[in-house]
Design an enzyme around this catalytic site. Structure first.
Site, PDB file in Angstrom:
ATOM      1  N   GLU A  44      16.169 -30.936  13.087  1.00 50.84           N
ATOM      2  CA  GLU A  44      16.380 -32.322  13.536  1.00 50.84           C
ATOM      3  C   GLU A  44      17.837 -32.742  13.541  1.00 50.84           C
ATOM      4  O   GLU A  44      18.203 -33.784  14.106  1.00 50.84           O
ATOM      5  CB  GLU A  44      15.590 -33.281  12.621  1.00 50.84           C
ATOM      6  CG  GLU A  44      16.286 -33.704  11.347  1.00 50.84           C
ATOM      7  CD  GLU A  44      16.479 -32.621  10.277  1.00 50.84           C
ATOM      8  OE1 GLU A  44      17.120 -32.916   9.244  1.00 50.84           O
ATOM      9  OE2 GLU A  44      15.973 -31.499  10.465  1.00 50.84           O
ATOM     10  N   CYS A  82      13.861 -28.053   4.960  1.00 46.72           N
ATOM     11  CA  CYS A  82      14.816 -27.846   3.865  1.00 46.72           C
ATOM     12  C   CYS A  82      14.162 -28.144   2.511  1.00 46.72           C
ATOM     13  O   CYS A  82      13.343 -27.361   2.046  1.00 46.72           O
ATOM     14  CB  CYS A  82      16.081 -28.681   4.095  1.00 46.72           C
ATOM     15  SG  CYS A  82      17.491 -28.145   3.084  1.00 46.72           S
ATOM     16  N   HIS A 107      17.660 -27.144   9.408  1.00 47.11           N
ATOM     17  CA  HIS A 107      17.470 -28.526   9.848  1.00 47.11           C
ATOM     18  C   HIS A 107      17.354 -28.596  11.374  1.00 47.11           C
ATOM     19  O   HIS A 107      18.351 -28.831  12.068  1.00 47.11           O
ATOM     20  CB  HIS A 107      18.646 -29.390   9.387  1.00 47.11           C
ATOM     21  CG  HIS A 107      18.628 -29.714   7.941  1.00 47.11           C
ATOM     22  ND1 HIS A 107      17.964 -30.814   7.427  1.00 47.11           N
ATOM     23  CD2 HIS A 107      19.184 -29.086   6.879  1.00 47.11           C
ATOM     24  CE1 HIS A 107      18.117 -30.859   6.113  1.00 47.11           C
ATOM     25  NE2 HIS A 107      18.852 -29.814   5.751  1.00 47.11           N
TER      26      HIS A 107
END
Length: 250
Positions: free
Chosen positions: A199, A103, A197
């Site tokens: 994660e 990001c 994202h």
């Protein structure tokens, strides 16, 4: 200098302040990233770059790679820590160190290496979005080899209002979406930027949405629409984690 057989060593360049909810539920953002991208027998170090904590230049050679987190700050900002981060990323590029940007990290990599970042013309992108992967784009993307040959798109959590506008000269786009042209880019075999994202899970995103509502970043109707859509779709987290780990450790 790294010695063959030594434990692999990675650094997380954390570009955001700690979130109390994430700290309570997941042990903090550092744990979120290490859980997603780490493996047993590795060493992961935390550098809170947003607070001015950076790795020692003389120690960079001992790392196998770095991950840059997301951030509420603009990658085109001129705060001292952002300028210092850009300088560090330029050094890591010259050293051919593996760097994965997530990001804000994706965007600041773009800026540091000669590209341009700006506010998105189409506003916020929050939620889960299908990203089209271009696996045949470049010989440098062997880290995608483990994906199902019939899989041309992956769902990922997105939360951004800035975007890569102009890529660095050496960069190549390897994924896009109907919202963002540059969802992923590579430079050589050592730089990878991902706008989404990999994660993140839906629980963390819902917490971010709640914080955005409190600080007035988004309107209530928009937040409710995003949350309702989140209930019926899932991100392809395992695939994204595999991609990121394969890149960092390949």
């Amino acid at each position: 200098m790294k010695v063959e057989g030594e434990e692999k060593r990675y650094g997380l360049l954390l570009a955001k302040k700690e979130d109390e909810y994430v700290k309570e539920m997941y042990g903090g953002y550092f744990n979120v990233f290490v859980t997603a991208f780490g493996d047993d027998g590795e060493r992961w170090d935390l550098f809170r770059v947003v607070e001015g904590q950076f790795p020692d230049t003389n120690d960079l050679q001992n790392y196998d790679g770095f991950v840059i987190s997301g951030s509420p700050f603009d990658a085109y900002g001129n705060q001292d820590w952002i300028l210092n981060l850009c300088s560090l990323l330029q050094t890591l590029d010259l050293m051919n160190k593996k760097v994965l940007g997530i990001c804000f990290g994706h965007q600041v990599l773009c800026r540091a290496l000669g590209g341009k970042v700006r506010k998105s013309c189409t506003g916020w992108d929050i939620g889960i979005r299908k990203v089209k992967i271009m696996k045949d784009k470049s010989p440098c993307i062997s880290f995608l080899d483990g994906l199902d040959e019939n899989l041309s798109a992956l769902s990922i959590i997105e939360c951004h209002q800035d975007e890569v506008w102009q890529l660095p000269v050496r960069a190549e786009v390897i994924a896009c979406s109907d919202k963002t042209n540059g969802e992923m880019f590579i430079i050589g075999d050592h730089i990878l930027g991902i706008q989404g994202h990999p994660e993140c899970n839906k629980d963390i995103l819902n917490n971010i949405i709640a914080l955005f509502l409190i600080n007035g970043s988004i309107e209530k109707d928009f937040a409710e629409e995003v949350k309702s859509k989140l209930e019926i779709v899932e991100p392809d987290r395992k695939c994204w984690e595999r991609i990121c780990k394969s890149f960092l450790k390949g």
